[in-house]
Design an enzyme around this catalytic site. Sequence first.
Site, PDB file in Angstrom:
ATOM      1  N   ARG A  24       5.504   7.844  28.336  1.00 23.79           N
ATOM      2  CA  ARG A  24       5.806   9.026  29.139  1.00 23.79           C
ATOM      3  C   ARG A  24       5.439   8.753  30.589  1.00 23.79           C
ATOM      4  O   ARG A  24       4.433   8.094  30.869  1.00 23.79           O
ATOM      5  CB  ARG A  24       5.006  10.249  28.642  1.00 23.79           C
ATOM      6  CG  ARG A  24       5.550  10.917  27.394  1.00 23.79           C
ATOM      7  CD  ARG A  24       6.889  11.613  27.636  1.00 23.79           C
ATOM      8  NE  ARG A  24       7.389  12.306  26.457  1.00 23.79           N
ATOM      9  CZ  ARG A  24       8.263  11.788  25.584  1.00 23.79           C
ATOM     10  NH1 ARG A  24       8.720  10.562  25.747  1.00 23.79           N
ATOM     11  NH2 ARG A  24       8.685  12.493  24.550  1.00 23.79           N
TER      12      ARG A  24
ATOM     13  N   GLU B  63      11.661  13.559  35.165  1.00 23.14           N
ATOM     14  CA  GLU B  63      13.009  13.048  34.842  1.00 23.14           C
ATOM     15  C   GLU B  63      14.025  14.185  34.922  1.00 23.14           C
ATOM     16  O   GLU B  63      13.718  15.298  34.517  1.00 23.14           O
ATOM     17  CB  GLU B  63      13.021  12.494  33.413  1.00 23.14           C
ATOM     18  CG  GLU B  63      12.132  11.284  33.239  1.00 23.14           C
ATOM     19  CD  GLU B  63      12.015  10.871  31.779  1.00 23.14           C
ATOM     20  OE1 GLU B  63      12.777  11.376  30.924  1.00 23.14           O
ATOM     21  OE2 GLU B  63      11.145  10.035  31.493  1.00 23.14           O
TER      22      GLU B  63
ATOM     23  N   HIS C  34      15.370   6.459  30.369  1.00 23.79           N
ATOM     24  CA  HIS C  34      14.821   7.031  29.122  1.00 23.79           C
ATOM     25  C   HIS C  34      15.771   6.824  27.931  1.00 23.79           C
ATOM     26  O   HIS C  34      16.308   7.792  27.376  1.00 23.79           O
ATOM     27  CB  HIS C  34      14.504   8.530  29.305  1.00 23.79           C
ATOM     28  CG  HIS C  34      13.537   9.044  28.271  1.00 23.79           C
ATOM     29  ND1 HIS C  34      12.619  10.021  28.522  1.00 23.79           N
ATOM     30  CD2 HIS C  34      13.348   8.712  26.969  1.00 23.79           C
ATOM     31  CE1 HIS C  34      11.909  10.276  27.431  1.00 23.79           C
ATOM     32  NE2 HIS C  34      12.346   9.477  26.464  1.00 23.79           N
TER      33      HIS C  34
HETATM   34  C1  8YV Z   1      13.863  10.705  22.691  1.00 25.14           C
HETATM   35  C2  8YV Z   1      11.385  10.240  23.138  1.00 25.14           C
HETATM   36  O1  8YV Z   1      15.105  10.239  23.073  1.00 25.14           O
HETATM   37  O2  8YV Z   1      11.196  10.909  20.883  1.00 25.14           O
HETATM   38  C3  8YV Z   1      10.685  10.842  21.982  1.00 25.14           C
HETATM   39  O3  8YV Z   1       9.530  11.274  22.187  1.00 25.14           O
HETATM   40  O4  8YV Z   1      10.813  10.084  24.141  1.00 25.14           O
HETATM   41  C4  8YV Z   1      12.810   9.788  23.178  1.00 25.14           C
HETATM   42  O5  8YV Z   1      12.892   8.518  22.637  1.00 25.14           O
HETATM   43  C5  8YV Z   1      13.746  12.115  23.140  1.00 25.14           C
HETATM   44  O6  8YV Z   1      12.466  12.593  23.196  1.00 25.14           O
HETATM   45  C6  8YV Z   1      14.561  13.017  22.280  1.00 25.14           C
HETATM   46  O7  8YV Z   1      14.196  14.352  22.413  1.00 25.14           O
END
Ligand code: 8YV
Length: 321
Positions: free
Chosen positions: A240, A269, A287
Amino acid sequence: MGSKPKVVVTRKLPEAVQARLRRDYDPHFNADDHVYSTDELMALADGADALMPCHSEQLSGAVIARLPDSVKAIANFSVGVDHVDLDAARSRGIIVTNTPDVLSDATAEIALLLMLGAARRAAEGDRLIRARQWRLWSPAFMVGTQITGKTLGIIGMGRVGQVTAQRARGFDMAIHYHNRRRVPAEIEQGAVYHESVEALMGACDVLSLHCPATPETRDLINAERIEWLRPGVILVNTARGSLIDDQALQAALRSGRVAAAGLDVYNDEPDIHPGYRELDNTFLLPHIGSATRETRDAMGFRALDNLDAIFAGREPGDRVA
Ligand code: 8YV
């Protein structure tokens, strides 16, 4: 059960996942895949039994307080749950789930891609060719850093951290790590545990972040801690953006204290700190850690397994609140 539970699906999901939603639920789909405002979400949630959000929906305490009583569950399409105020959900008796495991391989692939891309100046080379600026070859041209045989430091030896370590072993990298707790020997596989982040930082050539975003990990990589890093280290973040103090990292990238950074996640983001774009020694992705066909399907099915359990009166496998 009588009528099918109503589920608000906030973003466009893979067709196979939407088909299962249509079969087993009364879903609301987001036709143009825009990010809902809180007012839109509240209007859609009116009378709904569950939400199936992504990390793009900020379910703060204030938002959760406004949800109608009909909403019994939030089945996230994500492993990270920093976008949800879990205490607020708990206090309203709303069950919250996530999708662990199924995105570890895809995310570890991106961690390795970032590591290689940053170390070997991949984005810089690509830009040079596209701009028709590649004029000569020389032994001194675009010399990068080799990751083979180097030491990889992993902060957060959870599922993604473990797979990243495994893939990095294919490059003969020595694995060092920091985690809240030391992991068992069969998971460690010879990796060296450091009780403090700072000790780990001084021991590695590449540092990869894999810990969750919490108030404790905010700005984990800040000006003070950057001083603990080996000069010329490569930093990778697939976790993150909030783990990094952008100003501090950019200063270190400018001075060369950090040789290069491979980033897939950012603060704010998609309006990331513009400074990253100005630097040649950044390898930047938008991302896409879990963005593979296989993983997107698996995330959707995992979120649906959780919803199925909840509406069958069973404990969901991935309950986080
Ligand atoms: C996802 C992510 O694409 O799952 C997670 O926490 O950071 C990502 O890989 C995204 O969050 C989908 O909501």
